[in-house]
Design a protein around this motif. Structure first.
Motif: not given
Ligand SMILES: [Zn+2]
Ligand SMILES: [Zn+2]
Length: 388
Positions: A371-388
């Motif tokens: 339900q919370n698009k911003d939350l999912l966006e934040k989860i993805r951002e953190e995930f992508n950052a952890s891959k670098n």
């Protein structure tokens, strides 16, 4: 929302207890969980899930899903159901799997209203040759937004880290001869194994404190008067980060290579079990889950337990935002996992009470991600950052 979720959880509670008890009473080792996986599949089908059995050719693996008509994120729960030799469900995977499958069924009840997809991966053999490794390699988590499971334990603790692990076998081949009358004709493979252990013990002084190396001798000769022509050692090498694991494993291999050179034995290096990656917790997802436990009155669910084991959820966490928290089932710190006492605790009222709370938290976390698009966006951002 959590009250509504709680009502649904109670409405399927008898089915969940039955599943948990059936698997407890029919413990099966990794990749032999035919009865256990079937029990999960039957229950998921009963509640309207589509099921791909023998998923990716894994005989006791499955993928079950329900896609609502409304587009939305895909929430996945991972069910484990393998047992240990002799003890049975000493790691509580009967309850772990029931909790994941239960959460998926409860979330499915809400999906037509809120949209999205719910997926259950039935993942065999966590204790040995974790099927999640193959699932990750074959792209099972493409299109999945989050992956969650909760492992039974003595007390609640939030998702943390686990060690990356490699399982290496050294097979030394020498030459047999009479150890007393013809020692000069022999090549001693056991000496090579002993030298490998000694070199690794020397290496130990120069490794990072979080790393672990431990091994056994699988094969060490037939009789004291025959120079051993075959000797086999097996080691686990574990580190907190995947990159260091490669470096350290190479050093451990060099210990064996040096021993082969010194003795004249030939050396073959292989993996006797699958390696696991370190667990990278998605903190954004973890925080939401922890809040959902707190709102139900769980005390200190955000304690962190230092663990030195390895889990195949680690591999999942490198391809999909993931959490692997623990939930308390007895509150007695003196009861360790992989024991009969822990196994029996998975059937108690206290275990069920906490299973319900954990299912509610897993479901509400799924609802919030949908339900919370911003939350999912934040989860993805953190995930992508952890891959670098
Ligand atoms: Zn275990
Ligand atoms: Zn376990």
């Amino acid at each position: 929302m959590i009250e509504k979720i709680n009502d649904i959880t109670y409405s399927i509670l008898n089915d969940l207890k039955e599943l948990n008890e059936y698997i407890y009473n029919n413990p099966e080792l990794g990749n032999e969980e035919f009865k256990s996986s079937k029990a999960h599949i039957e229950l998921l089908k009963k509640y309207g899930f589509q099921v791909e059995e023998e998923y990716l050719g894994i005989k006791t693996g499955f993928k079950a899903y329900y896609k609502s008509k409304k587009e939305g994120p895909a929430i996945s729960y991972l069910s484990e159901y393998d047992a240990l030799p002799k003890i049975g469900h000493g790691c509580g995977h009967n309850l772990l799997g029931t909790t994941s499958t239960g959460a998926a069924i409860v979330l499915k009840h809400l999906l037509d209203d809120i949209g999205g997809t719910v997926v259950v991966f039935g993942t065999p053999a966590e204790e040995t040759n974790g099927a999640k490794v193959k699932m990750v390699e074959e792209g099972a988590f493409e299109g999945i937004d989050v992956a969650m499971l909760a492992h039974p334990s003595s007390t609640y603790s939030k998702s943390g880290t686990s060690l990356a692990m490699e399982a290496i076998q050294f097979t030394f081949k020498g030459k047999a001869s009479h150890a007393a009358s013809d020692p000069d004709k022999g090549i001693n493979a056991l000496d090579a194994v002993i030298m490998t252990f000694n070199s690794i013990n020397a290496l130990r002084e120069h490794i990072l404190p979080s790393a672990r190396i431990h091994g056994i001798i699988r094969e060490g000769g037939k009789a004291a008067n025959i120079v051993p022509d075959l000797a086999i050692a097996q080691f686990y090498v574990r580190t907190s980060r995947k990159a260091y694991l490669q470096k350290l494993t190479e050093k451990v291999k060099n210990c064996a290579r040096g021993a082969a050179l010194a003795t004249g034995a030939s050396l073959q290096i292989s993996n006797y079990e699958l390696g696991y990656d370190d667990l990278v917790t998605n903190e954004t997802l973890s925080e939401i889950f922890t809040k959902n436990l707190k709102s139900q009155g769980v005390q200190n669910p955000d304690n962190i337990k230092l663990t030195f084991g390895s889990v195949d959820m680690g591999n999942v966490s490198h391809v999909c935002p993931a959490i692997h928290p623990y939930f308390g089932i007895h509150g007695d710190d003196s009861i360790a996992a992989h024991t009969e006492e822990f196994r029996d605790a998975t059937l108690t009222d206290k275990a069920y009470e906490n299973m319900i709370i954990t299912i509610n938290a897993l479901v509400n976390t799924g609802v919030q991600v949908i339900q919370n698009k911003d939350l999912l966006e934040k989860i993805r951002e953190e995930f992508n950052a952890s891959k670098n």
